[in-house]
Structure formats: structure tokens, C-alpha cells
Enzyme design. Sequence first.
Site, short mmCIF file in Angstrom:
data_model
loop_
_atom_site.label_atom_id
_atom_site.label_comp_id
_atom_site.label_asym_id
_atom_site.label_seq_id
_atom_site.Cartn_x
_atom_site.Cartn_y
_atom_site.Cartn_z
N GLU A 162 29.05 33.51 34.44
CA GLU A 162 29.01 33.77 35.88
C GLU A 162 28.39 32.62 36.67
O GLU A 162 28.75 32.40 37.83
CB GLU A 162 28.23 35.06 36.15
CG GLU A 162 28.88 36.33 35.63
CD GLU A 162 30.09 36.76 36.44
OE1 GLU A 162 30.27 36.26 37.56
OE2 GLU A 162 30.85 37.61 35.94
N GLU B 38 27.40 32.76 44.80
CA GLU B 38 28.85 32.68 44.65
C GLU B 38 29.39 31.54 45.50
O GLU B 38 28.97 31.33 46.63
CB GLU B 38 29.47 34.01 45.09
CG GLU B 38 30.96 34.10 44.91
CD GLU B 38 31.50 35.47 45.33
OE1 GLU B 38 32.73 35.62 45.41
OE2 GLU B 38 30.68 36.39 45.57
#
Length: 274
Positions: A135, A144
Amino acid sequence: MAAFSPRKNLVTLVLVGIFLAEAVPGYVKGQNCGCAADECCSEHGYCGTNDDYCGVGCKEGPCKGPNDVSVPDIVTEDFFNGILNQATGDCPGKSFYTRAAFINALGSYEQFGRVGSTDDSKREIAAFFAHATHETGSFCYIEERDVPATQNYCNDVEYPQYPCTPSKRYYGRGPLQLTWNYNYAQAGSNNGFDGLNSPETVATDAVVSFKAAIWYWMTNVQRYVSQGFGETIKAINGDVECNGKEPEKVQSRIDKYTQYCQQFGVAPGENLSC
């Protein structure tokens, strides 16, 4: 046809309640628990005595676990730094994610990596770090990337109990890229920060960041570890990646997991893919 009798129906309901109290203790206690001495309070707040109540997620009573595995002895400095050393390029996470922050966060979740046998523990720890590594690009990224300006990951229609703050965005942050208002709200209430009004805390406080990730793991993923690594992929991002949708990403997770299992000296088990 018998005439309706409120008194008679009330007596019937009372008798049914007494029967349930005797025969099915968890039914009456519901989500308040306060179980009998020989019963466990499950992760969903019900009383019982089998693995559904006393196993993973057990809150109180004669819970099974944690075992005597020392997670810090498995997640060594060499192991953690080995992940950081894989990160390349401009990596803000290299100065953010630390083993010390991870170990600190562990103090809030004593059952993390400590359910079942020693090998089970090693597989769970390998799985957690495989997903975190995937991730975050080996702990390179904190937040993100490339989030569309119009995407704030707010769903307070289905989750009105977690109202979004208009000026905040609930995109991925931290080791498992915590996302959505309802996850931030619950991670915050369980770890002492305001997830709805200050979601950025997950990207500015490394201990909170790991706590939020471990909270998500314990709440949504740990119960699937024993079913194989593939089930943990489904729990984390199955709708996006599994069933042939993103095979490269699935394989990336698997590769990291098998690598970490090898480092820990444990077989990865079956059912690796999804």
C-alpha cells in the site's frame, strides 16, 4: 377465534424472555455483554463459550489468546529497516514510519500477531507487513497519491452516524491507507483522535498512523488470516483487485507475503490468491 388479551400476551412475552435468558444468555445480554464468568464477550458484543466468542476479537472473559509470542522479537530493526531500504525516490515515509512507532502502537492491541500457534503469529505479521508494504511502496508514501480533487471518500448517506466535515477529505493515509469517513471516525474513537475533524492526524503522527492501521486490521482482517493470505486480500481490497480485476497488484501482495514468511522461517500456507 380467541379474543385478544393484552394481559395474556404480556405474560407470554415475559415467559419467552425468561426462557431466552436461561437458554440463550447472549441473546438477552445483546451488545452490553457483562457475561457470566465462564463466557466470553465476542467482538460483536455477545456472550458465548465457543471460538466465535472466545477466539479472534474476544473482548473479555476466558478469551483464547494472546499467545506468548513477542511481536517485537519478530519485527526486528533489521526486518523493518529492510522494508524502508526498498523504497526509492522521493519518500516522505522514510522519515515518518519507524519501528519505534509501530512498537508503541502495539501496546493498544495485545492480540495483534498473537493468536494461535507461533507459526500462525508469524504468518499474520507477514501478512500485515505485506499489505502495508504494498500500500505504501515499502513505507515510501504516507498519503494516497493522485486523488481526484472531487473525491473526498465521504459516505454519510449510508453512514449518517459518521457525518463528514465539509472541509476534510478521507482519502488513504497510513500503513494500510485508511479510507472513508466511517473508518476514520471509528479508528479515531478507538485511538484517541478526532477522525472526522482531523483525519490528517493519521499522516502527521506516526504512532496514531500505526494504531489506525492495526485497528483496521484487527476489526476487518485478522479473522481471515487462518483462511489463507488470499482471504486477507479480499478483506482489504477485494472488490478492486480480486477475481482477475488487478492480477499484478494481487501478485505484488503475494510476493511480499511469501518473502516475509521466508524471512520469518514459516510456510506461507495455502489459498494465497483471490
